[in-house]
Design an enzyme around this catalytic site. Sequence first.
Site: not given
Ligand code: ADP
Ligand code: MG
Length: 897
Positions: A25, A94, A103, A105, A361, A479, A789, A856, A876
């Site tokens: 990120k 973040r 989901g 972290m 990403r 099995h 084989s 095999c 092969y």
């Molecule tokens: P995840 O990796 O779970 O997507 P994010 O760090 O991307 O977590 O953040 C979760 C949500 O919050 C995302 O929709 C992201 O766009 C939003 N978000 C994160 N930082 C900001 C920010 N500085 N301003 C506005 N929205 C944010």
């Molecule tokens: Mg995100």
Amino acid sequence: MKTVYFFGDGKADGSASDKNMLGGKGANLAEMTILGIPVPPGFTISTDVCAYFMQTGKYPTELTNEVENNLRQIENIMGQTFGDCNSPLLVSVRSGARQSMPGMMETVLNIGLTSQTIPGLIQKSGDERFVYDAYRRLITMYADVVMEKATDFETREGEGIREKLETHLENIKLKKKVKKDADLDVEDLKCLCKNFKETIKAHLGKDFPDDPYTQLWEGVGAVFKSWNGKRATHYRNIEKIPSEWGTAVNIQAMVFGNMGKDSATGVAFTRNPATGENKFYGEWLPNAQGEDVVAGLRTPNPLNESSRIGDSKNLLTLEKNMPTIYAKLDVIQRRLEAHYNDMQDIEFTIQNGELWMLQTRIGKRNGVAAIRIAMEMLESGMIEEKTAIMRVKPGHLDEIMHPTLNTDIEKSFPILTTGLPAGPGGASGQIVFTADDAENWHNNGKNVILVRKETSPEDVHGMYASEAILTARGGMTSHAALVARGWGKCCVVGCSEIQISAIDKTLSSNRTILKEGDWITLNGSTGNVYEGKIPLKAANLQSNSFFKKLMELADKYKVLGVRTNADSPIEAKQALEFGAQGIGLCRTEHMFFNPERIMSMREMIIAENEEDRRKAIMELLSHQKSDFYKILKTMAPYPVTIRLLDPPLHEFLPQENSQIQELAQALKMSRNKLDARIEHLHELNPMLGHRGCRLGISYPEITEMQARAIFEATAELIMEGITPYPEVMVPLVGSVAEFIHQRKIIDSMANQVQDEKRVKIDYLVGTMIELPRACATADEIAKEAQFFSFGTNDLTQTTFGLSRDDIGSFLPDYLEQNILAGDPFQSIDEDGVGSLITMGVEKGRSVNATLKIGICGEHGGDPESIHFFQKSGIDYVSCSPFRVPIARLVAAQARAG
Ligand code: ADP
Ligand code: MG
Ligand code: MG
């Protein structure tokens, strides 16, 4: 050490190439900033700090200063000050690991809102409702992530602080008779914030902090700690992500999508991630903050016309609602895809009509989409051939070859239990508890799922008749798992939480008891089991032109041949359609389990003298001949490697009293005598007992019969103008003398049949290499054998000296304590078994340059192992039909990568 990396105002300390240090990120936020794309300014605390924190429990001393300095830079750009009463800056904290862990972290938004800063922000924004909306979100996220998850506070499932706070929210919406959060007014939100704080105090015994720096630093600590949280650890283990990597933390100025009608937030993909179609695809919500779209609390609106599906069909698009902003977003998404040369998954927020990008990403995609995207990007010249080959993962192919569950509906079903994902795809069916029931129900037009504690070769007919197989015991190489994968059938094994009673015909979990005929659904790709029926999406390979293109491209790059393991003409045909170039292993023993033949087989085994044995064997000859005829014909002109009888004989004998009785009657033998004979055949260690070529040496008439069946079938086909190519394989050879013994019989049968039928037969005689001694003396054996084989299943058993069927009881200990890196029956043990293979190849070729060498066994279809085989110089690999496309792709990747 440098702990903090800034990004903002068109400049950044890092870039996309710094993923290891900044996490995915952070690296991409820096990259977008450099590209001149609007990104709220911020900074990234590096993964090194996380590692330091995990080791020492504290931060490097320079961190405090660097964070404060960087915060000042954000303040300068934004013209706001963190914690200021008049013009407060808010930030998000973040997480972001090297590899995205969706989901897993944590993130906290709106940090910096306190009783001091709230009035200032109300004053500046002129929108009191917006401020309290931001505040209640901060309290919820902070309580959940920082005050609960990051501490050792244990809460039971469904009783976490987040659920408690969300109940308040639901209640107030009920009371006010409104559906959406956005319909709550400022007084409702104020009241909610107050209730939230009281609940936090009551439930967690602490106050929600009213100081901006406490919020900031505790937020940072919580993200670091979340790296070692239960969910993240579990995910890392599955995805094999090293725990040393750590996560980075991104601190970024907030932009607000919840500032009214001209504000919004959304998530989008540069191409459709479900179909691969080259159309911008996404979802957005007006007047909302980031996590609302992902959390699924509200049905998001479609981004544009091509994003309309299901529930969102009639909702307003961003394209229509904010055309200028949509146009800007569209330019940015095109630019990002062209910059990264891959499909991107992006997050954006619109604050008072201004567009901000918050993440980009590489987008996750399903199998169908992965193939289409790779092929279309190749066609348009965005990527080159080798890259296109690498873009499709083996799992993507696995996925598209099987019907899969409708994932939207799957999400709404509660999980009954979870086992190991042994056979891919999805299946629904009515449960039955015996193989015979499975077959009967199937014959009556029912879809069934066979549920067993574990399966054995006697269940095979019922397994075949079932849509899927579920077992309580066994691992990925049990099995049930092997058989199911071979057929490409959905299968979940090792559901240790459930009890299965074949007598009562019940399946019980702590949740419920299911009876025969009840419906369940399996997801063989995740191991989840559901009660009830979830609709499936059919696989359709034949009409998938992108799949065909990918396979052609793979064949262009691969050097390894790909054959299949097939015991029947149906499997052979299937494998041919998937592109197999021959059969690398045709086992003959399964052919004997057919009810018509098992009697003759048993008579042969029980026979006490050669004469009786020959009589029984001759009855089997015609059956075997017709089997070989069909398989050789299906595969011609490709080679078919036929392995002579291999398993210990007692495997064919009846287990049950009634069946033994029946056999005694058929043989006109006294029960006592039969029991004694069965007792006599009993072995203490059958895996190392009277099996493989040892059978053919004790009872040459078995080899004679099998060789004759092979050559007669071949001769007949030749006379029909077909060019079959049999390769006769002697199993379990440990010394060249064994091989010479068997080869003499085989050659003499070939000669006899050629004389009798007056045809010339092309064939090879070779051996399966599955004992360490065979590897060590491969130069001796190769002087006599025309092909090798490697039977890597048995070679793994005999090298490690452990039995595949019993490994389940201690393998988990070995994996947990890192004594083994993985199950050696799944991916080849390169150091041990692999060295023996290399030795066998070198010794064999040193005396016989034309020696054909194959693999095999299950490893032939395992991506990791194929990379090794590519290096080891074999000709092969052979794998089950449904793995053939995967093996072709991976063989190409092993060269292209
Ligand atoms: P995840 O990796 O779970 O997507 P994010 O760090 O991307 O977590 O953040 C979760 C949500 O919050 C995302 O929709 C992201 O766009 C939003 N978000 C994160 N930082 C900001 C920010 N500085 N301003 C506005 N929205 C944010
Ligand atoms: Mg995100
Ligand atoms: Mg074997």
